[in-house]
Each structure stands twice: as C-alpha cells, then as structure tokens.
Design an enzyme around this catalytic site. Structure first.
Site, mmCIF file in Angstrom:
data_model
loop_
_atom_site.group_PDB
_atom_site.id
_atom_site.type_symbol
_atom_site.label_atom_id
_atom_site.label_comp_id
_atom_site.label_asym_id
_atom_site.label_seq_id
_atom_site.Cartn_x
_atom_site.Cartn_y
_atom_site.Cartn_z
ATOM 1 N N ARG A 1 18.704 17.683 50.890
ATOM 2 C CA ARG A 1 18.038 19.071 51.857
ATOM 3 C C ARG A 1 18.233 18.582 53.337
ATOM 4 O O ARG A 1 18.398 17.807 53.532
ATOM 5 C CB ARG A 1 17.245 19.477 51.428
ATOM 6 C CG ARG A 1 16.211 19.910 49.303
ATOM 7 C CD ARG A 1 17.411 20.025 49.485
ATOM 8 N NE ARG A 1 16.886 21.674 49.599
ATOM 9 C CZ ARG A 1 15.678 22.278 49.273
ATOM 10 N NH1 ARG A 1 14.948 22.135 48.705
ATOM 11 N NH2 ARG A 1 15.817 23.668 49.970
ATOM 12 N N PRO B 1 12.441 32.028 49.984
ATOM 13 C CA PRO B 1 10.517 32.245 50.170
ATOM 14 C C PRO B 1 10.037 31.093 49.765
ATOM 15 O O PRO B 1 9.987 30.842 48.667
ATOM 16 C CB PRO B 1 10.285 33.153 49.033
ATOM 17 C CG PRO B 1 11.570 34.250 49.239
ATOM 18 C CD PRO B 1 12.766 32.706 48.861
ATOM 19 N N GLU B 2 9.010 31.043 50.595
ATOM 20 C CA GLU B 2 7.640 29.793 50.056
ATOM 21 C C GLU B 2 7.295 30.581 50.244
ATOM 22 O O GLU B 2 6.546 31.472 50.393
ATOM 23 C CB GLU B 2 7.711 28.513 51.453
ATOM 24 C CG GLU B 2 10.067 27.905 51.602
ATOM 25 C CD GLU B 2 9.911 26.964 52.724
ATOM 26 O OE1 GLU B 2 8.444 26.415 53.009
ATOM 27 O OE2 GLU B 2 10.534 26.867 53.230
ATOM 28 N N LYS C 1 5.125 29.529 44.223
ATOM 29 C CA LYS C 1 5.896 30.697 45.019
ATOM 30 C C LYS C 1 6.607 31.815 43.948
ATOM 31 O O LYS C 1 7.201 32.251 44.535
ATOM 32 C CB LYS C 1 7.329 29.643 45.441
ATOM 33 C CG LYS C 1 7.325 29.060 46.406
ATOM 34 C CD LYS C 1 8.250 27.925 46.398
ATOM 35 C CE LYS C 1 7.946 26.852 47.413
ATOM 36 N NZ LYS C 1 9.477 25.852 47.234
#
Length: 290
Positions: free
Chosen positions: A277, A2-3, A58
């Site tokens: 990433r 989740p961002e 977050k």
DNA sequence: CACTTGACCTGTCCGC
DNA sequence: TGCGGACAGGTCAAGT
C-alpha cells in the site's frame, strides 16, 4: 475510501435522518451492488420502517421494522447520501461532490413514502448493499472474524497490546490494516497514527518497545476521534449522509503530504510502499528498522 | 502462518 | 490532444 471515521460520520447522520421513514420502493442497476436481493427479498422491504442505524468496523447496518436489516459496505468509493423531499432537486447542498442524484454511479435507490430518497453511489462497484434477516447479520464473514472496536471504552492499552502481539513477526502497518485484529483502521489512519507514535511502518510488532506501543494506542485513538469530529477525510469521493465532504485531511500530518515538510521536524515527507500500500512517512521521525 | 499477488471496477493523473 | 500505464482510501482468494 471510507474508514471507521467516515463510516461513523455517515452513521451519525443517517441515525438522525432515517428512523421512522417507511420504504416504498427500491431500484438497483448493478447486481453485485445489491446481491442477495431476489424479488422476494426486495418485497420484504416494502412498507418496512427504519428502526435504527448501527456500525461495526467499516460496515453499516440499517435495522428495519421487519425481520430484515440492510447491510452496507462502501469499500473504496461508496457513498450513502440521503436527499430529503425539500432539498431534492435544485439547491442540493453539495453539487460538486454529490451533485444531482441519481447520477451515473448510483447503484441502489431507496424511496421512502414521504418522497425522500437514500442513494447508494459507487463509482468502482466494489461496495455492496444486502438485505439480510437480522438473525443472519452476524454470520457475515467480516462480523464473525472482525477485531475489537478501537474507540470502545473497554479497549484499553493492555488489550491493544495483547491483540497486536498476536502478529509479533508481522510489520506494524499490515497489522493495523488487518480487520481481524482491530476493526476499522485503513490506510489513512494507519499512516497518521504511526507518524504520531514515531514508528516506521515496516517495524515488526515484536520489535516495538512498550512505550511506543502505548504511544501508538493513544495516537490511533486521537486520530480516529479527531477525524470523526471533523466529519472524516475527503480526498475525491467521500461525502457524508447529506452529501457534504469531511475536513480531516487538512489536519493530516503525513497522508498525501509527500514532498511537504514534516510538521514536527521539517524533514521532507516521503511516500513509500509497505504491505503493498502507498505509505507516507517522515524519514527522520520514523526510522527504518535494521 | 506470513506475505505477495491478482481480482473486483472506474476514473484520473502523469509522462511521452 | 491522445494514449498507455500506474495508481486510488478495501477486502478476498489463491499461491509461494
């Protein structure tokens, strides 16, 4: 996982569901998922009612009527799902993603006196929930050092440029992911906003022309707002406070679209690695810096 | 200071 | 169908 948009979607949901509910019991199955929770701390939750639900970066903060708050970070695979008494059991709205709860990834269960429950599920056990005295909440590292909220009204393009310019010699993708510069951006929205502004993720911040910085500012805010509107991004794990997935990924332009044509120019989207990433780009729209 | 790597965990997917 | 390895949206500490 989740961002900002996913956490904000959960916050909006919980803010409608939880206030006024009174905690009756709390169970947890994994010490790291519910740290700082000696028996005493848990005792302080009993009979407390939920006052409000906030978000910073977050992180979710559930304020209780006692002097405590529940502070929650979902990390990669965390879920926070509320099951009301009426829906509990058969007929849960989302059997496929949130299934019948608790399940094997349920780490913490909060029981309310009306029979409803709040489940904290986390497959990979990276996330955590803490009970903290309200006065201490801002002392968590992430709050002390965390950057500006990108959707606040006072987050102007000038501030955006000023903050990013603190990392002139870093590549733009890692700066977007750095929570101390801007809060809440993760891999999905970093890739999407860079595609929107036609900036290659390896470009050094100091090499980005002002016009492109302005484009990135708009693109980032647009992407975050659109995702909140669509209930966030669901790849595998994310569900909102009622166990429902978000639909943003069907509006995404590059994230997880490698092999597919760029919606702007038709060039095949590639997946590369930047800042360690997985990173998705259109090699035509986002030219690699020299 | 900037950047990389490894750690924290489980589950899934891909190639052999 | 089994098995090993790579990989997954987030952070943090430690090393170069």
């Amino acid at each position: 996982m989740p961002e900002l948009p996913e956490v904000e979607t959960i916050r909006i949901g919980l803010a409608k569901l939880l206030p006024g509910l009174v905690i009756q019991d709390v169970q947890h199955d994994w010490q790291k998922s519910f740290p700082n929770a000696p028996a005493d701390a848990v005792r302080f939750m009993m009979k407390a009612s939920v006052k409000a639900v906030h978000r910073r970066a977050k992180v979710l903060i559930i304020d209780l009527s006692s002097k405590y708050s529940l502070v929650i970070h979902l990390k990669m695979t965390g879920q926070l799902v509320y099951v009301g008494k009426k829906r509990f059991g058969a007929g849960h709205p989302n059997k496929s993603l949130a299934g019948d709860l608790p399940d094997k990834s349920t780490r913490v269960t909060v029981d309310f006196t009306d029979g409803s429950k709040l489940f904290f599920n986390d497959q990979r056990k990276f996330g955590w929930m803490r009970l903290m005295p309200k006065i201490d909440v801002t002392e968590i590292d992430i709050f002390r050092k965390v950057g500006t909220e990108p959707l606040e009204d006072d987050f102007t393009v000038e501030r955006f440029i000023e903050r990013l310019s603190r990392r002139e010699r870093s590549n733009i993708k890692s700066v977007l992911l750095d929570q101390t510069i801007i809060a809440g951006v993760g891999n999905i929205y970093a890739d999407e906003s860079l595609w929107g502004a036609k900036i290659h993720p390896s470009t050094l911040v100091g090499d980005i022309p002002k016009a492109k910085m302005v484009a990135l500012y708009s693109s980032l805010r647009d992407v975050l707002n659109l995702s909140i509107e669509k209930g966030g991004s669901t790849d595998r794990n994310y569900v909102d406070s009622e166990g429902k997935p978000g639909s943003y990924l069907s509006f995404a332009n590059v994230f997880r679209k490698n092999g597919q044509p760029c919606p702007r120019c038709g060039t095949t989207i590639e997946k590369i690695k930047v800042a360690g990433r997985g990173t998705h780009i259109c090699p035509h729209c986002q030219k690699e810096p020299k």
